[in-house]
Design an enzyme around this catalytic site. Structure first.
Site, PDB file in Angstrom:
ATOM      1  N   HIS A 181       0.716  -1.317   0.112  1.00  9.39           N
ATOM      2  CA  HIS A 181      -0.045   0.114  -0.061  1.00  9.39           C
ATOM      3  C   HIS A 181       1.090   1.095   0.001  1.00  9.39           C
ATOM      4  O   HIS A 181       2.020   1.112   0.030  1.00  9.39           O
ATOM      5  CB  HIS A 181      -1.031   0.042   1.154  1.00  9.39           C
ATOM      6  N   HIS A 194       1.367   3.890   1.895  1.00  4.76           N
ATOM      7  CA  HIS A 194       2.029   4.509   3.199  1.00  4.76           C
ATOM      8  C   HIS A 194       3.578   4.479   3.057  1.00  4.76           C
ATOM      9  O   HIS A 194       3.989   3.327   2.497  1.00  4.76           O
ATOM     10  CB  HIS A 194       1.427   3.767   4.283  1.00  4.76           C
ATOM     11  N   ASP A 204       6.005   4.321   4.803  1.00  2.00           N
ATOM     12  CA  ASP A 204       6.928   3.231   5.570  1.00  2.00           C
ATOM     13  C   ASP A 204       6.836   1.794   4.734  1.00  2.00           C
ATOM     14  O   ASP A 204       7.396   0.995   5.052  1.00  2.00           O
ATOM     15  CB  ASP A 204       6.426   2.922   7.046  1.00  2.00           C
ATOM     16  N   HIS A 205       6.211   1.834   3.688  1.00  2.00           N
ATOM     17  CA  HIS A 205       6.029   0.549   2.891  1.00  2.00           C
ATOM     18  C   HIS A 205       6.675   0.770   1.324  1.00  2.00           C
ATOM     19  O   HIS A 205       6.810  -0.141   0.556  1.00  2.00           O
ATOM     20  CB  HIS A 205       4.738  -0.208   2.775  1.00  2.00           C
ATOM     21  N   HIS A 213      -7.253  -1.771   6.015  1.00  2.00           N
ATOM     22  CA  HIS A 213      -6.415  -0.657   6.406  1.00  2.00           C
ATOM     23  C   HIS A 213      -7.255   0.666   6.122  1.00  2.00           C
ATOM     24  O   HIS A 213      -8.043   0.759   5.677  1.00  2.00           O
ATOM     25  CB  HIS A 213      -5.030  -0.884   5.784  1.00  2.00           C
ATOM     26  N   ASP A 242      -0.174  -3.925   5.795  1.00  2.00           N
ATOM     27  CA  ASP A 242      -0.902  -3.372   7.099  1.00  2.00           C
ATOM     28  C   ASP A 242      -2.217  -3.978   6.913  1.00  2.00           C
ATOM     29  O   ASP A 242      -2.962  -3.522   5.973  1.00  2.00           O
ATOM     30  CB  ASP A 242      -0.817  -2.069   7.438  1.00  2.00           C
ATOM     31  N   HIS A 289       6.134  -5.570  11.935  1.00  2.00           N
ATOM     32  CA  HIS A 289       5.626  -4.173  12.015  1.00  2.00           C
ATOM     33  C   HIS A 289       5.117  -3.738  13.207  1.00  2.00           C
ATOM     34  O   HIS A 289       4.156  -3.140  13.662  1.00  2.00           O
ATOM     35  CB  HIS A 289       4.067  -4.213  11.177  1.00  2.00           C
TER      36      HIS A 289
HETATM   37 ZN   LIG Z   1       2.878   0.325   7.965  1.00  2.00          ZN
HETATM   38 ZN   LIG Z   2       0.081   1.577   6.678  1.00  2.00          ZN
END
Ligand SMILES: [Zn+2]
Ligand SMILES: [Zn+2]
Length: 305
Positions: free
Chosen positions: A64, A66, A68-69, A144, A214, A272
């Site tokens: 996805h 976000h 952090d990914h 999510h 996530d 995570h």
């Molecule tokens: Zn994340």
């Molecule tokens: Zn996320």
């Protein structure tokens, strides 16, 4: 003999990177194939640290959008060009990922040294997005705050294993070995038919890996990934912070374990983690109240199954 399935954790922490806490990325090896899953900031450095050859990565799966990914994706794409890569690279991820990357390329150098392909995802039900002779990859729709998919990697059954001693004793020419491995019977010169099962062993059972990050607790995941060899499921929180799961779209260690139990997986890998927790063992303890075989991901850890 190399393992059928290996998972190298490059990063497994939620949100902002820390000195020794990388955001999410991991490398999956299935037989001779290698896939990069998610690509948080710092992924190319972690790939170096873990001695993963860049040239072996031909497919990148992004869960996805976000940061952090996927904030490391632009760096990986650019470095591959600096290294004069020529092999194609395919990125799988939510619709919009192509626009993000192409805009950055356009405003900087404008091209890659290799063909860059995108497969943008929009479906809310599972779909097969990649398949070859070794593996099938299916999306696992997650729950999510933004559109997100996990990925289910399923190995296909391999060739039968030749019993080389028996084959040699029967004077079978090695020109027939491939046919035998593919299940064929053999007729000897004197007309005797040798049953395939008498000169081969069963192949190892195919393995599978489900990556789910996530996501909030979503029971349908368990239905889709029944019997997986290993499940990586996010556990951002402990049960003491369960009230944070709903607003953030995340899970507790206990909820991850419930999915593992319901899916009857072989192994649960947790990751995570929110960086608020100092002791990761608490995640394992909590999960083990529900499901027995729990592993803790940490940066640089390699799991083999
Ligand atoms: Zn994340
Ligand atoms: Zn996320």
């Amino acid at each position: 003999m190399s393992p059928q399935l290996s998972i190298t954790i490059l990063g497994c922490y939620a949100a902002a990177p820390g000195t020794f806490k990388n955001p999410t990325s991991q490398v999956l090896g299935i037989r001779n194939h290698m896939f990069l899953i998610d690509c948080g900031e710092g992924t190319q450095v972690s790939l170096r640290l873990n001695k993963v050859k860049f040239s072996r990565i031909k497919h990148i799966f992004i869960s996805h959008l976000h940061g952090d990914h996927f904030f490391g994706l632009m760096g990986v794409i650019t470095t591959f060009s600096l290294l004069k890569r020529t092999a194609p690279l395919t990125i799988y991820g939510p619709k919009g990922i192509k626009e993000i990357i192409l805009l950055q390329l356009k405003l900087s150098q404008g091209f890659t040294s290799y063909p860059l392909h995108f497969k943008e995802l929009e479906s809310k039900s599972p779909e097969v997005i990649y398949e070859d002779e070794v593996v099938t990859v299916t999306t696992i729709p997650l729950k999510h705050r933004v559109y997100a998919n996990g990925y289910f990697f399923q190995e296909k059954e391999g060739d039968r294993k030749l019993d080389i001693n028996k084959a040699l004793n029967l004077n079978i020419d090695n020109a027939y070995f491939n046919k035998i491995k593919q299940g064929g019977d053999i007729t000897l010169e004197d007309g005797t038919v040798i049953d395939n099962k008498d000169i081969t062993f069963d192949p190892l059972p195919p393995k599978s890996y489900a990556y789910c990050s996530d996501t909030a607790y979503k029971p349908e995941i368990a239905t889709q990934i029944q019997g997986a060899t290993a499940l990586y499921h996010e556990a951002t929180f402990l049960e003491s912070h369960e009230h944070l799961c709903k607003p953030t779209g995340h899970s507790t260690a206990k909820q991850a374990a419930q999915i593992a139990l319901d899916a009857k997986v072989g192994n649960l890998i947790l990751g995570h983690y929110s960086t608020r927790y100092r002791n990761l063992e608490l995640f394992k303890e909590e999960a083990r109240t529900i499901f027995e075989i729990v592993h803790l991901a940490d940066d640089g850890t390699v799991f083999t199954f």
